[in-house]
Design a protein around this motif. Structure first.
Motif, PDB file in Angstrom:
ATOM      1  N   ILE A 314     -26.016 -19.416 -37.187  1.00 53.70           N
ATOM      2  CA  ILE A 314     -25.661 -19.250 -38.277  1.00 53.70           C
ATOM      3  C   ILE A 314     -24.640 -20.247 -38.624  1.00 53.70           C
ATOM      4  O   ILE A 314     -23.744 -20.523 -38.131  1.00 53.70           O
ATOM      5  N   LEU A 318     -20.334 -19.800 -45.292  1.00 51.50           N
ATOM      6  CA  LEU A 318     -21.390 -19.256 -46.171  1.00 51.50           C
ATOM      7  C   LEU A 318     -21.206 -18.946 -47.768  1.00 51.50           C
ATOM      8  O   LEU A 318     -19.878 -19.027 -47.837  1.00 51.50           O
ATOM      9  N   PHE A 350     -27.294 -12.171 -35.413  1.00 51.02           N
ATOM     10  CA  PHE A 350     -27.488 -13.037 -36.528  1.00 51.02           C
ATOM     11  C   PHE A 350     -28.317 -14.023 -36.140  1.00 51.02           C
ATOM     12  O   PHE A 350     -28.122 -14.640 -34.896  1.00 51.02           O
ATOM     13  N   MET A 352     -30.702 -17.681 -38.130  1.00 50.54           N
ATOM     14  CA  MET A 352     -31.161 -18.330 -39.431  1.00 50.54           C
ATOM     15  C   MET A 352     -32.510 -19.286 -39.033  1.00 50.54           C
ATOM     16  O   MET A 352     -32.532 -20.048 -38.106  1.00 50.54           O
ATOM     17  N   LYS A 356     -34.277 -21.452 -43.783  1.00 50.27           N
ATOM     18  CA  LYS A 356     -32.864 -21.084 -44.304  1.00 50.27           C
ATOM     19  C   LYS A 356     -32.848 -19.478 -44.735  1.00 50.27           C
ATOM     20  O   LYS A 356     -32.074 -19.240 -46.018  1.00 50.27           O
ATOM     21  N   LEU A 358     -31.648 -15.965 -43.275  1.00 51.95           N
ATOM     22  CA  LEU A 358     -30.781 -15.366 -42.644  1.00 51.95           C
ATOM     23  C   LEU A 358     -31.355 -13.984 -42.332  1.00 51.95           C
ATOM     24  O   LEU A 358     -31.690 -13.197 -43.374  1.00 51.95           O
TER      25      LEU A 358
END
Length: 410
Positions: A314, A318, A350, A352, A356, A358
Motif C-alpha cells: 500500500i 492515502l 494490508f 492493494m 486499486k 485495498l
C-alpha cells in the motif's frame, strides 16, 4: 503481563474432596474384596458375613453424605458413625488388621480433609488410640482367632499416624493453593479491568486530542478572518478617504498613506503568525501509518499482547478519509481481540490489488466460536464507515480465533 503469564481458573483447580470421595469408594471396595477372599471367611457365622457386607455398604453411603456435608457438627457425627462401623467390622476378626487398616485409612483421610486446621489430625489420633485399646484380649468365636500381636499393632499405629500426618499436610497445602489461586484470579480480574480502563482512556485521549486540534483550527480560522477582515476594511476606508483629499493637501495625504501602510504591515504579521500556528498544529497531528504504529505500540505496552503488522504494497500516502477508517478499524479490532477474545497474538495485514482495491485483515488467536456473531456498536460503526467509502467490512470466526476483513476501493 501477570494475567497473561499465569492463567488459572479456580473452578478447574484440584478438588481434594472429589479425590477423597473416590478414595473412599476404592477403599470400601478393597475392604469388601479382602473380606470375601479371606481364607477364614468360612469360619465366620453366615449371618456375620452378610452383616459385614451391609455395614460396608452403609459406610460407603455415609461417605457420600459426608462429601456433601459442610456443617462441622454434621461432619463429626458422620465420622463417628463410620468409626463405630469400623470397630464392629474389625472386632470379631481382631488378629487380622488388613481390613481395619484400609477402613482406618479412609476414615483418617476424610477427617483431615473435611475438618479445618488440625482438628482432623487430633480426631485421627483419638480414633487410632481407641482402636488399639479396644482390641479383645481373648479369642472370638474360635481358637483360630487370636488377639493381634504387638508388632502388628505397632505397624498399624505407625501406618495410621503416617497417613494422618501426610493427609494433614496435603490438606494444608491444598488450602494454601486454593487461596493463592483465588488471589491470582482476583489480581487477573483487577488487571484486566485496569487494562480496559487504560484502553478506554487512550481512546478518550485520542478523541480529545483530535477535538482539541479541530477546535484550535477553528479558532485560528476565526482569528485570520477577524484580523484580515478588520484590516482590509480599515485599509479600504482609508483609501477612500485618501481619494477625497485634494492634491494641494499633500501633508495630510502622506500621513494617511503612512497609516494605511502600517495597518497593512500589522495585518500581514498577524496573518503570518496565525498560519505559523496552523502549520505547527498540522505537524503535531500524525496520521496514516505513523498513527497506526503509535496506536499499536501503546496497545502492546498496555496489554502485553503481541501485535504484528505488514503494510504490504500500500502507498505511504492515502486519502484522509481512508486513513481515518483504517485507524478506527484497527483500533476496534485490537480492542475486541483483547476484551472479548482474550487473545495473546494479533496479526494485521494490508494489500492493494492492481484495480486499486485495498484489503485489510485483522486476525487474532483468541477464543473462537462457531455460533452467530452478534454485531455491537463497534462493528456496525465500521460497516457504516466502509459503506461511505463504497467498501465493506466482514467479521467471522476462524478455526483458531477471530478475523476482521475490510475491502476499500481507492
Amino acid at each position: 503481563m501477570l494475567f497473561r503469564v499465569i492463567n488459572i481458573d479456580v473452578k478447574s483447580a484440584f478438588s481434594a474432596e472429589k479425590v477423597i470421595c473416590l478414595t473412599a469408594l476404592l477403599g470400601y471396595s478393597v475392604a469388601a474384596l479382602l473380606f470375601l477372599f479371606s481364607p477364614r471367611i468360612i469360619l465366620l457365622p453366615k449371618y456375620w458375613v452378610q452383616q459385614v457386607l451391609v455395614l460396608l455398604i452403609i459406610d460407603c453411603g455415609l461417605s457420600m453424605i459426608l462429601y456433601r456435608t459442610k456443617n462441622s457438627v454434621g461432619i463429626i457425627c458422620i465420622l463417628l458413625l463410620e468409626y463405630a462401623i469400623l470397630l464392629l467390622i474389625s472386632y470379631p476378626e481382631s488378629d487380622d488388621l488388613q481390613i481395619a487398616t484400609v477402613l482406618m485409612f479412609v476414615l483418617i483421610s476424610e477427617s483431615n480433609f473435611k475438618l479445618k486446621g488440625f482438628s482432623g489430625f487430633f480426631l485421627s489420633v483419638i480414633f487410632i488410640g481407641v482402636f488399639v485399646i479396644s482390641r479383645p484380649s481373648e479369642p472370638i468365636w474360635s481358637s483360630n482367632f487370636f488377639t493381634p500381636s504387638a508388632t502388628d499393632l505397632i505397624a498399624f499405629c505407625f501406618f495410621s499416624l503416617f497417613t494422618s500426618s501426610l493427609t494433614t499436610l496435603l490438606h494444608m497445602y491444598q488450602s494454601i493453593a486454593v487461596r493463592e489461586m483465588q488471589t491470582i484470579k482476583q489480581l487477573e480480574n483487577n488487571i484486566h479491568k485496569l487494562t480496559n480502563v487504560n484502553i478506554d482512556f487512550q481512546d478518550y485521549a485520542a478523541a480529545i486530542g483530535f477535538q482539541s486540534i479541530e477546535n484550535e483550527r477553528k479558532r485560528i480560522s476565526r482569528e485570520i478572518h477577524d484580523t484580515i477582515g478588520y484590516s482590509l476594511t480599515n485599509i479600504i476606508m482609508m483609501m477612500e478617504a485618501a481619494s477625497d483629499i485634494t492634491p494641494q493637501d499633500s501633508e495630510k495625504l502622506s500621513s494617511l498613506i503612512e497609516i494605511t501602510r502600517t495597518q497593512a504591515q500589522m495585518s500581514l504579521q498577524e496573518t503570518r503568525r496565525a498560519l505559523r500556528e496552523l502549520r505547527i498544529n498540522e505537524q503535531e497531528q500524525i496520521s496514516g501509518q505513523k498513527a497506526i504504529n503509535k496506536l499499536i505500540t501503546i496497545f502492546e505496552k498496555v496489554t502485553g499482547v503481541e501485535v504484528s503488522i505488514e503494510y504490504g504494497n500500500i502507498p505511504l500516502v492515502l486519502p484522509d478519509e481512508v486513513n481515518s477508517f483504517l485507524y478506527r478499524m484497527i483500533q476496534e479490532g485490537l480492542t475486541n481481540a483483547f476484551k472479548h477474545g482474550k487473545a495473546t497474538r494479533i496479526s494485521i495485514y494490508f494489500w492493494m490489488t492492481e484495480q486499486k482495491i485495498l484489503y485489510i485483515h485483522v486476525r487474532d488467536n483468541g477464543i473462537g466460536d462457531t455460533g452467530e456473531i452478534i454485531e455491537g456498536i463497534g462493528i456496525a460503526g465500521m460497516k457504516e464507515r466502509a459503506e461511505k467509502l463504497h467498501g465493506k467490512v466482514e467479521a467471522r470466526y476462524v478455526f483458531d480465533g477471530f478475523q476482521l476483513f475490510a475491502e476499500i476501493p481507492l
